[in-house]
Write an enzyme that holds these catalytic residues in place. Sequence first.
Site, PDB file in Angstrom:
ATOM      1  N   MET A  55       0.807  -1.221   0.000  1.00 46.53           N
ATOM      2  CA  MET A  55       0.000   0.000   0.000  1.00 46.53           C
ATOM      3  C   MET A  55       0.843   1.276   0.000  1.00 46.53           C
ATOM      4  SD  MET A  55      -3.111  -0.955  -0.151  1.00 46.53           S
ATOM      5  CE  MET A  55      -3.855   0.640   0.159  1.00 46.53           C
ATOM      6  N   ARG A  56       2.166   1.139   0.054  1.00 42.66           N
ATOM      7  CA  ARG A  56       2.992   2.340   0.101  1.00 42.66           C
ATOM      8  C   ARG A  56       2.799   3.197  -1.148  1.00 42.66           C
ATOM      9  NH1 ARG A  56       7.661   0.309   1.661  1.00 42.66           N
ATOM     10  NH2 ARG A  56       7.453   0.919   3.833  1.00 42.66           N
ATOM     11  N   ALA A  57       2.625   2.540  -2.301  1.00 39.63           N
ATOM     12  CA  ALA A  57       2.460   3.294  -3.546  1.00 39.63           C
ATOM     13  C   ALA A  57       1.221   4.177  -3.497  1.00 39.63           C
ATOM     14  CB  ALA A  57       2.375   2.331  -4.732  1.00 39.63           C
TER      15      ALA A  57
END
Length: 685
Positions: A274-276
């Site tokens: 989910m970092r993107a």
Amino acid sequence: MTTPFPFTAVVGQDDLRLALLLNAVSPAVGGVLVRGEKGTAKSTAVRALSALLPAVAVVPGCRFSCDPAAPDPACPDGPHEPGGGADRPARMVELPVGASEDRLVGALDIERALAEGVKAFEPGLLADAHRGILYVDEVNLLHDHLVDLLLDAAAMGASYVEREGVSVRHAARFLLVGTMNPEEGELRPQLLDRFGLTVEVAASREPEQRVEVVRRRLAYDDDPDGFAARWAEEEAAVRQRIVAARRLLPGVRLGDGALRQIAATCAAFEVDGMRADIVMARTATALAAWAGRTDVLAEDVRQAALLALPHRRRRNPFDAPGLDEDKLDDTLEQYAGDDDGGEDDPDPDGPGGGGPRPDDGPQGGGDTAARPEAGEGGEPQASGAREQAAAPAAEPFRTKALSVPGIGEGAAGRRSRARTEHGRTTGATRPRGTLTKLHLAATVRAAAPHQRARGRSGRGLVIRRDDLRQATREGREGNLVLFVVDASGSMAARQRMGAVKGAVLSLLLDAYQRRDKVGLVTFRGTAAEVALPPTSSVDAAAARLGSLPTGGRTPLAAGLLRAHEVLRVERLRDPARRALVVVVTDGRATDAGVARSASGRGGGRATGGTEPVAQAGRAARLFAADGVASVVVDCESGPVRLGLAGQLAGELGGTAVTLDGLRADSIAGLVRDVQGTQRTPGRAA
């Protein structure tokens, strides 16, 4: 101090400048990784950015740049009383590739901590970079454990130094910028993901733009101060715009529609984690603030995707970074103004859109070419055999672990045993120079017999410098994996060569994961060539392998001799790095590639029979004499096998393994170590 080149005077490189400015507006974006060939103004642009950052207010005398309006309660120089401070320019701190861990995070005086019970802490580069820029040139060459420390500090906003129960913590919030030349090796995907944005830079091919680059650079070199003065007005305007964008940033609205577009884009491009999504949201918000708007638009989401996603789509070093912009536009259009989110997949070509593209290259595996197949039965031996086009590689697989016997002292990596700064503690020794890793038990044992003579009266030990002991540790090192690949006519059958290339690609991927250097020597026709000198760029090796043609004779001895020469030269350049030679062949030798045989028989070059095999054996014994670890990947197939690859492995003092036996999940075993198999040289798995 040398006057930096003005940021606004950099010609072109729009994406690079935008990515740096967005991080200046919102450091929460997570930094920038700049990838590109040498001489493309990467370092110039980064160094110029520091002059644009607003001045920071600091507590006078604080080595950790505490903000006087909200000082860090855990500051080692604190506690500080809130109040007036002094302004100073934002710093740009450079981290050298060869820096030590103590230089990065700071050093704790263990001797004073044990003897006096005080925390004597010398700040490192992370403390210097707090509230400024930390710049790492050639970040792909930085040791992995330093990169881990660096990115952990960037993510947490703090640095921790812990030694034998003594702990120091200080704030470390900075704009992280790394530059790298991909030809010198890649960062691991896990580390790529920790950089917020990435930018690919290249020199312009437009003559007029190149002329302007040269003109400005020459003017700057002749009179740096005068050149900077001519750009002072533009610099001031950008500086004011950064300040205005920072003030506007908290009021920027990221609506549900933009969030849905961000989520759909990350899902469509199959980005892990989910970092993107978070980075895209922060980048789109910063873009809106930079444009002077309080609402995030679709154009902000699109630009954020182009900066935040390309490096997160790489699954292995053979994948080319980048995004399919048509697919990106289709996804954004499909989710524009869509309030219910929908259930349909955003990719009209199928779930995930992860299918191969026409430009994926031979690494994609499978029958991607419609060229006629080479014959299966014949193995040409004549010198007039035709060269055949490069065969596509089979799908890579996970290989068995191969390592070099003994304990080395080379560069940190993940292949062979070595004495390193990190790893499990195996003993203690007297420190040479500054103590970095204390062996507490050994130190206590050294000091204990002398307590009465030193007049000990209290509960604490009386510790002197001579008592201190440095911990010796064992970890893993990276090696030089030199591939010697047979590209002769005996390997030319298309399915067979495709399997061979797939095996070598698998070993290259393993070398990438274990942080090795790689080299590639090929032999065919009447000679051998160094297709790729030793390098850290495994994707360069994969590209050379993918275009490798086959055909002609089999000068096995020439290939081995060329590989031996490569190792000799590399040993002079990097004597601490040990080598692992991987010979990929069926063992046949139809032309040794030398003018005469060692025994003097015959007046010309040998073209068949036992003499070329004997010459290859003599060349192989050079590796055994030097103690070079080796593996022969036996590519022989068919119902009748000559066992020549096993003989070659015996001459090398190494081991032979079949293509099938190279797989980690093969029945032959889970792990094959070169050290263990050298007891039975020449045996094929």
